[in-house]
Design a protein around this motif. Structure first.
Motif, PDB file in Angstrom:
ATOM      1  N   CYS A  70      19.231 -11.719 -48.650  1.00 46.76           N
ATOM      2  CA  CYS A  70      17.873 -11.683 -49.176  1.00 46.76           C
ATOM      3  C   CYS A  70      17.959 -11.539 -50.684  1.00 46.76           C
ATOM      4  N   PRO A  71      17.525 -12.561 -51.446  1.00 50.68           N
ATOM      5  CA  PRO A  71      17.640 -12.496 -52.906  1.00 50.68           C
ATOM      6  C   PRO A  71      16.942 -11.269 -53.489  1.00 50.68           C
ATOM      7  N   ARG A  72      17.610 -10.668 -54.462  1.00 49.60           N
ATOM      8  CA  ARG A  72      17.081  -9.470 -55.113  1.00 49.60           C
ATOM      9  C   ARG A  72      16.871  -9.728 -56.595  1.00 49.60           C
ATOM     10  N   CYS A  73      15.905  -8.989 -57.151  1.00 47.35           N
ATOM     11  CA  CYS A  73      15.541  -9.135 -58.555  1.00 47.35           C
ATOM     12  C   CYS A  73      16.668  -8.626 -59.451  1.00 47.35           C
ATOM     13  N   ALA A  74      17.039  -9.415 -60.448  1.00 51.61           N
ATOM     14  CA  ALA A  74      18.106  -9.021 -61.368  1.00 51.61           C
ATOM     15  C   ALA A  74      17.662  -7.881 -62.280  1.00 51.61           C
ATOM     16  N   ARG A  75      16.364  -7.732 -62.449  1.00 52.21           N
ATOM     17  CA  ARG A  75      15.857  -6.709 -63.367  1.00 52.21           C
ATOM     18  C   ARG A  75      15.664  -5.357 -62.694  1.00 52.21           C
ATOM     19  N   CYS A  76      15.070  -5.348 -61.472  1.00 50.42           N
ATOM     20  CA  CYS A  76      14.751  -4.061 -60.850  1.00 50.42           C
ATOM     21  C   CYS A  76      15.337  -3.888 -59.453  1.00 50.42           C
ATOM     22  N   GLY A  77      15.913  -4.947 -58.894  1.00 49.88           N
ATOM     23  CA  GLY A  77      16.489  -4.846 -57.565  1.00 49.88           C
ATOM     24  C   GLY A  77      15.506  -5.052 -56.428  1.00 49.88           C
ATOM     25  N   GLY A  78      14.257  -5.358 -56.763  1.00 45.82           N
ATOM     26  CA  GLY A  78      13.246  -5.581 -55.748  1.00 45.82           C
ATOM     27  C   GLY A  78      13.482  -6.859 -54.959  1.00 45.82           C
ATOM     28  N   MET A  79      12.821  -6.981 -53.833  1.00 44.34           N
ATOM     29  CA  MET A  79      12.967  -8.148 -52.972  1.00 44.34           C
ATOM     30  C   MET A  79      12.195  -9.330 -53.558  1.00 44.34           C
ATOM     31  N   ILE A  80      12.829 -10.495 -53.564  1.00 46.43           N
ATOM     32  CA  ILE A  80      12.185 -11.705 -54.066  1.00 46.43           C
ATOM     33  C   ILE A  80      11.500 -12.424 -52.908  1.00 46.43           C
ATOM     34  N   LYS A  81      10.260 -12.798 -53.127  1.00 42.16           N
ATOM     35  CA  LYS A  81       9.480 -13.512 -52.105  1.00 42.16           C
ATOM     36  C   LYS A  81       9.084 -14.893 -52.625  1.00 42.16           C
ATOM     37  N   PRO A  82       9.232 -15.921 -51.807  1.00 40.87           N
ATOM     38  CA  PRO A  82       8.716 -17.245 -52.209  1.00 40.87           C
ATOM     39  C   PRO A  82       7.196 -17.178 -52.376  1.00 40.87           C
ATOM     40  N   ASP A  83       6.684 -17.911 -53.342  1.00 44.18           N
ATOM     41  CA  ASP A  83       5.240 -17.957 -53.566  1.00 44.18           C
ATOM     42  C   ASP A  83       4.623 -18.996 -52.635  1.00 44.18           C
ATOM     43  N   VAL A  84       4.792 -18.740 -51.339  1.00 41.52           N
ATOM     44  CA  VAL A  84       4.208 -19.594 -50.304  1.00 41.52           C
ATOM     45  C   VAL A  84       3.352 -18.712 -49.399  1.00 41.52           C
ATOM     46  N   VAL A  85       2.317 -19.310 -48.836  1.00 38.91           N
ATOM     47  CA  VAL A  85       1.403 -18.566 -47.975  1.00 38.91           C
ATOM     48  C   VAL A  85       1.991 -18.496 -46.573  1.00 38.91           C
ATOM     49  N   LEU A  86       2.352 -17.299 -46.155  1.00 38.12           N
ATOM     50  CA  LEU A  86       2.902 -17.096 -44.821  1.00 38.12           C
ATOM     51  C   LEU A  86       1.778 -16.868 -43.813  1.00 38.12           C
ATOM     52  N   TYR A  87       2.095 -17.010 -42.539  1.00 38.21           N
ATOM     53  CA  TYR A  87       1.133 -16.613 -41.517  1.00 38.21           C
ATOM     54  C   TYR A  87       0.778 -15.148 -41.742  1.00 38.21           C
ATOM     55  N   GLN A  88      -0.469 -14.806 -41.516  1.00 41.50           N
ATOM     56  CA  GLN A  88      -1.041 -13.472 -41.743  1.00 41.50           C
ATOM     57  C   GLN A  88      -1.446 -13.253 -43.202  1.00 41.50           C
ATOM     58  N   GLU A  89      -1.186 -14.205 -44.068  1.00 39.23           N
ATOM     59  CA  GLU A  89      -1.613 -14.102 -45.462  1.00 39.23           C
ATOM     60  C   GLU A  89      -2.811 -15.018 -45.705  1.00 39.23           C
ATOM     61  N   SER A  90      -3.623 -14.664 -46.670  1.00 41.25           N
ATOM     62  CA  SER A  90      -4.815 -15.451 -46.998  1.00 41.25           C
ATOM     63  C   SER A  90      -4.514 -16.443 -48.114  1.00 41.25           C
ATOM     64  N   LEU A  91      -5.205 -17.573 -48.080  1.00 42.43           N
ATOM     65  CA  LEU A  91      -5.108 -18.520 -49.170  1.00 42.43           C
ATOM     66  C   LEU A  91      -5.826 -17.977 -50.396  1.00 42.43           C
ATOM     67  N   ASP A  92      -5.412 -18.436 -51.547  1.00 38.79           N
ATOM     68  CA  ASP A  92      -6.029 -18.021 -52.801  1.00 38.79           C
ATOM     69  C   ASP A  92      -7.490 -18.482 -52.832  1.00 38.79           C
ATOM     70  N   THR A  93      -8.409 -17.530 -52.966  1.00 36.03           N
ATOM     71  CA  THR A  93      -9.833 -17.871 -52.885  1.00 36.03           C
ATOM     72  C   THR A  93     -10.291 -18.733 -54.060  1.00 36.03           C
ATOM     73  N   ASP A  94      -9.766 -18.486 -55.256  1.00 31.23           N
ATOM     74  CA  ASP A  94     -10.141 -19.308 -56.416  1.00 31.23           C
ATOM     75  C   ASP A  94      -9.670 -20.746 -56.226  1.00 31.23           C
ATOM     76  N   LEU A  95      -8.462 -20.904 -55.705  1.00 34.92           N
ATOM     77  CA  LEU A  95      -7.920 -22.238 -55.463  1.00 34.92           C
ATOM     78  C   LEU A  95      -8.735 -22.962 -54.398  1.00 34.92           C
ATOM     79  N   LEU A  96      -9.110 -22.251 -53.356  1.00 31.87           N
ATOM     80  CA  LEU A  96      -9.943 -22.838 -52.309  1.00 31.87           C
ATOM     81  C   LEU A  96     -11.286 -23.290 -52.862  1.00 31.87           C
ATOM     82  N   GLN A  97     -11.875 -22.492 -53.743  1.00 33.03           N
ATOM     83  CA  GLN A  97     -13.164 -22.838 -54.320  1.00 33.03           C
ATOM     84  C   GLN A  97     -13.059 -24.073 -55.194  1.00 33.03           C
ATOM     85  N   ARG A  98     -11.984 -24.158 -55.967  1.00 27.20           N
ATOM     86  CA  ARG A  98     -11.772 -25.360 -56.795  1.00 27.20           C
ATOM     87  C   ARG A  98     -11.625 -26.597 -55.921  1.00 27.20           C
ATOM     88  N   ALA A  99     -10.858 -26.468 -54.840  1.00 27.96           N
ATOM     89  CA  ALA A  99     -10.674 -27.598 -53.926  1.00 27.96           C
ATOM     90  C   ALA A  99     -11.997 -27.990 -53.285  1.00 27.96           C
TER      91      ALA A  99
END
Length: 242
Positions: A148-177
């Motif tokens: 699991c990739p870790r942050c070089a600066r703080c050691g935190g977990m890196i997450k892909p900027d993708v919408v997973l199941y159980q996550e909501s879509l960006d409301t501003d982006l939805l409104q623009r669309a």
């Protein structure tokens, strides 16, 4: 004669909106999800369903297992834009296409040259530390030797900027669309089963009479389309711009 009419519609328009799904990228070697040859069928022999692996809860509980699946099934760093992506980029450059709205996370529209792209489900090319929000590229994730990739600066977990199941879509982006679809004079929907909500519901916001639907298999919106074509997305889009 109908296809010649479609070519005229595309040639005359100055406000086309394209709404695309996984079928837009299959000819670049990236499998879709729900077809007979799709990701969910290919992964069907596993003990855990892909929908569960690609969920927020699974990512948080078992990040190493998530990344094993994600790296092997979701990442295609060598994929290149196909004729569909290039046709859309040319339409935008010619001032005919206003917006690309995509459910894909592969970044191929931008690689082809499209500039106004709304990525409803995020992008594999953007990644971030969940603790300090440091940004990382796809190359950083692929180069990581950690399960699991870790942050070089703080050691935190890196997450892909993708919408997973159980996550909501960006409301501003939805409104623009939603706004772009409402204002479109031509709506081209391609390569999507139109079964994933809330993204698929956006298509119903179109108020015009030039709704072009391109998909190899039937969708719930076939009857609502003004023009429905069962064929390759790349083939049809390339032909429409000629």
């Amino acid at each position: 004669m109908e296809f010649e009419r479609l070519k005229e519609i595309v040639a005359e328009s100055r406000n086309i909106v394209f709404f695309g799904g996984a079928g837009t990228s299959t000819e670049s070697g990236i499998p879709d999800f729900r077809s007979a040859d799709g990701l969910y069928q290919a992964a069907g022999g596993g003990r855990i369903a892909p929908e569960e692996i690609l969920s927020r809860d699974f990512f948080m509980a078992r990040p190493a297992d998530f990344y094993a699946f994600y790296r092997s099934k979701m990442l295609y760093p060598d994929a290149r834009p196909n004729a569909a992506h290039h046709a859309l980029a040319r339409m935008e450059a010619q001032g005919r296409l206003a917006t690309v709205i995509t459910q894909n996370i592969d970044g191929l529209h931008q690689k082809a040259g499209s500039r106004n792209v709304l990525e409803l489900h995020g992008s594999v090319h953007r990644n971030f530390c969940m603790d300090c929000r440091e940004a990382y590229s796809l190359e950083d994730v692929l180069a990581s030797k950690e399960e699991c990739p870790r942050c070089a600066r703080c050691g935190g977990m890196i997450k892909p900027d993708v919408v997973l199941y159980q996550e909501s879509l960006d409301t501003d982006l939805l409104q623009r669309a939603a706004n772009d679809i409402r204002q479109a004079d031509v709506l081209i929907v391609a390569g999507t089963s139109l079964t994933v909500q809330p993204a698929a519901g956006l298509v119903r916001l179109y108020e015009g009479n030039k709704f072009i639907l391109i998909n190899k298999s039937a969708t719930p919106m076939d009857g609502a389309a003004d023009y429905a074509i069962s064929d390759s997305v790349a083939k049809v889009l390339s032909a429409l711009e000629k």
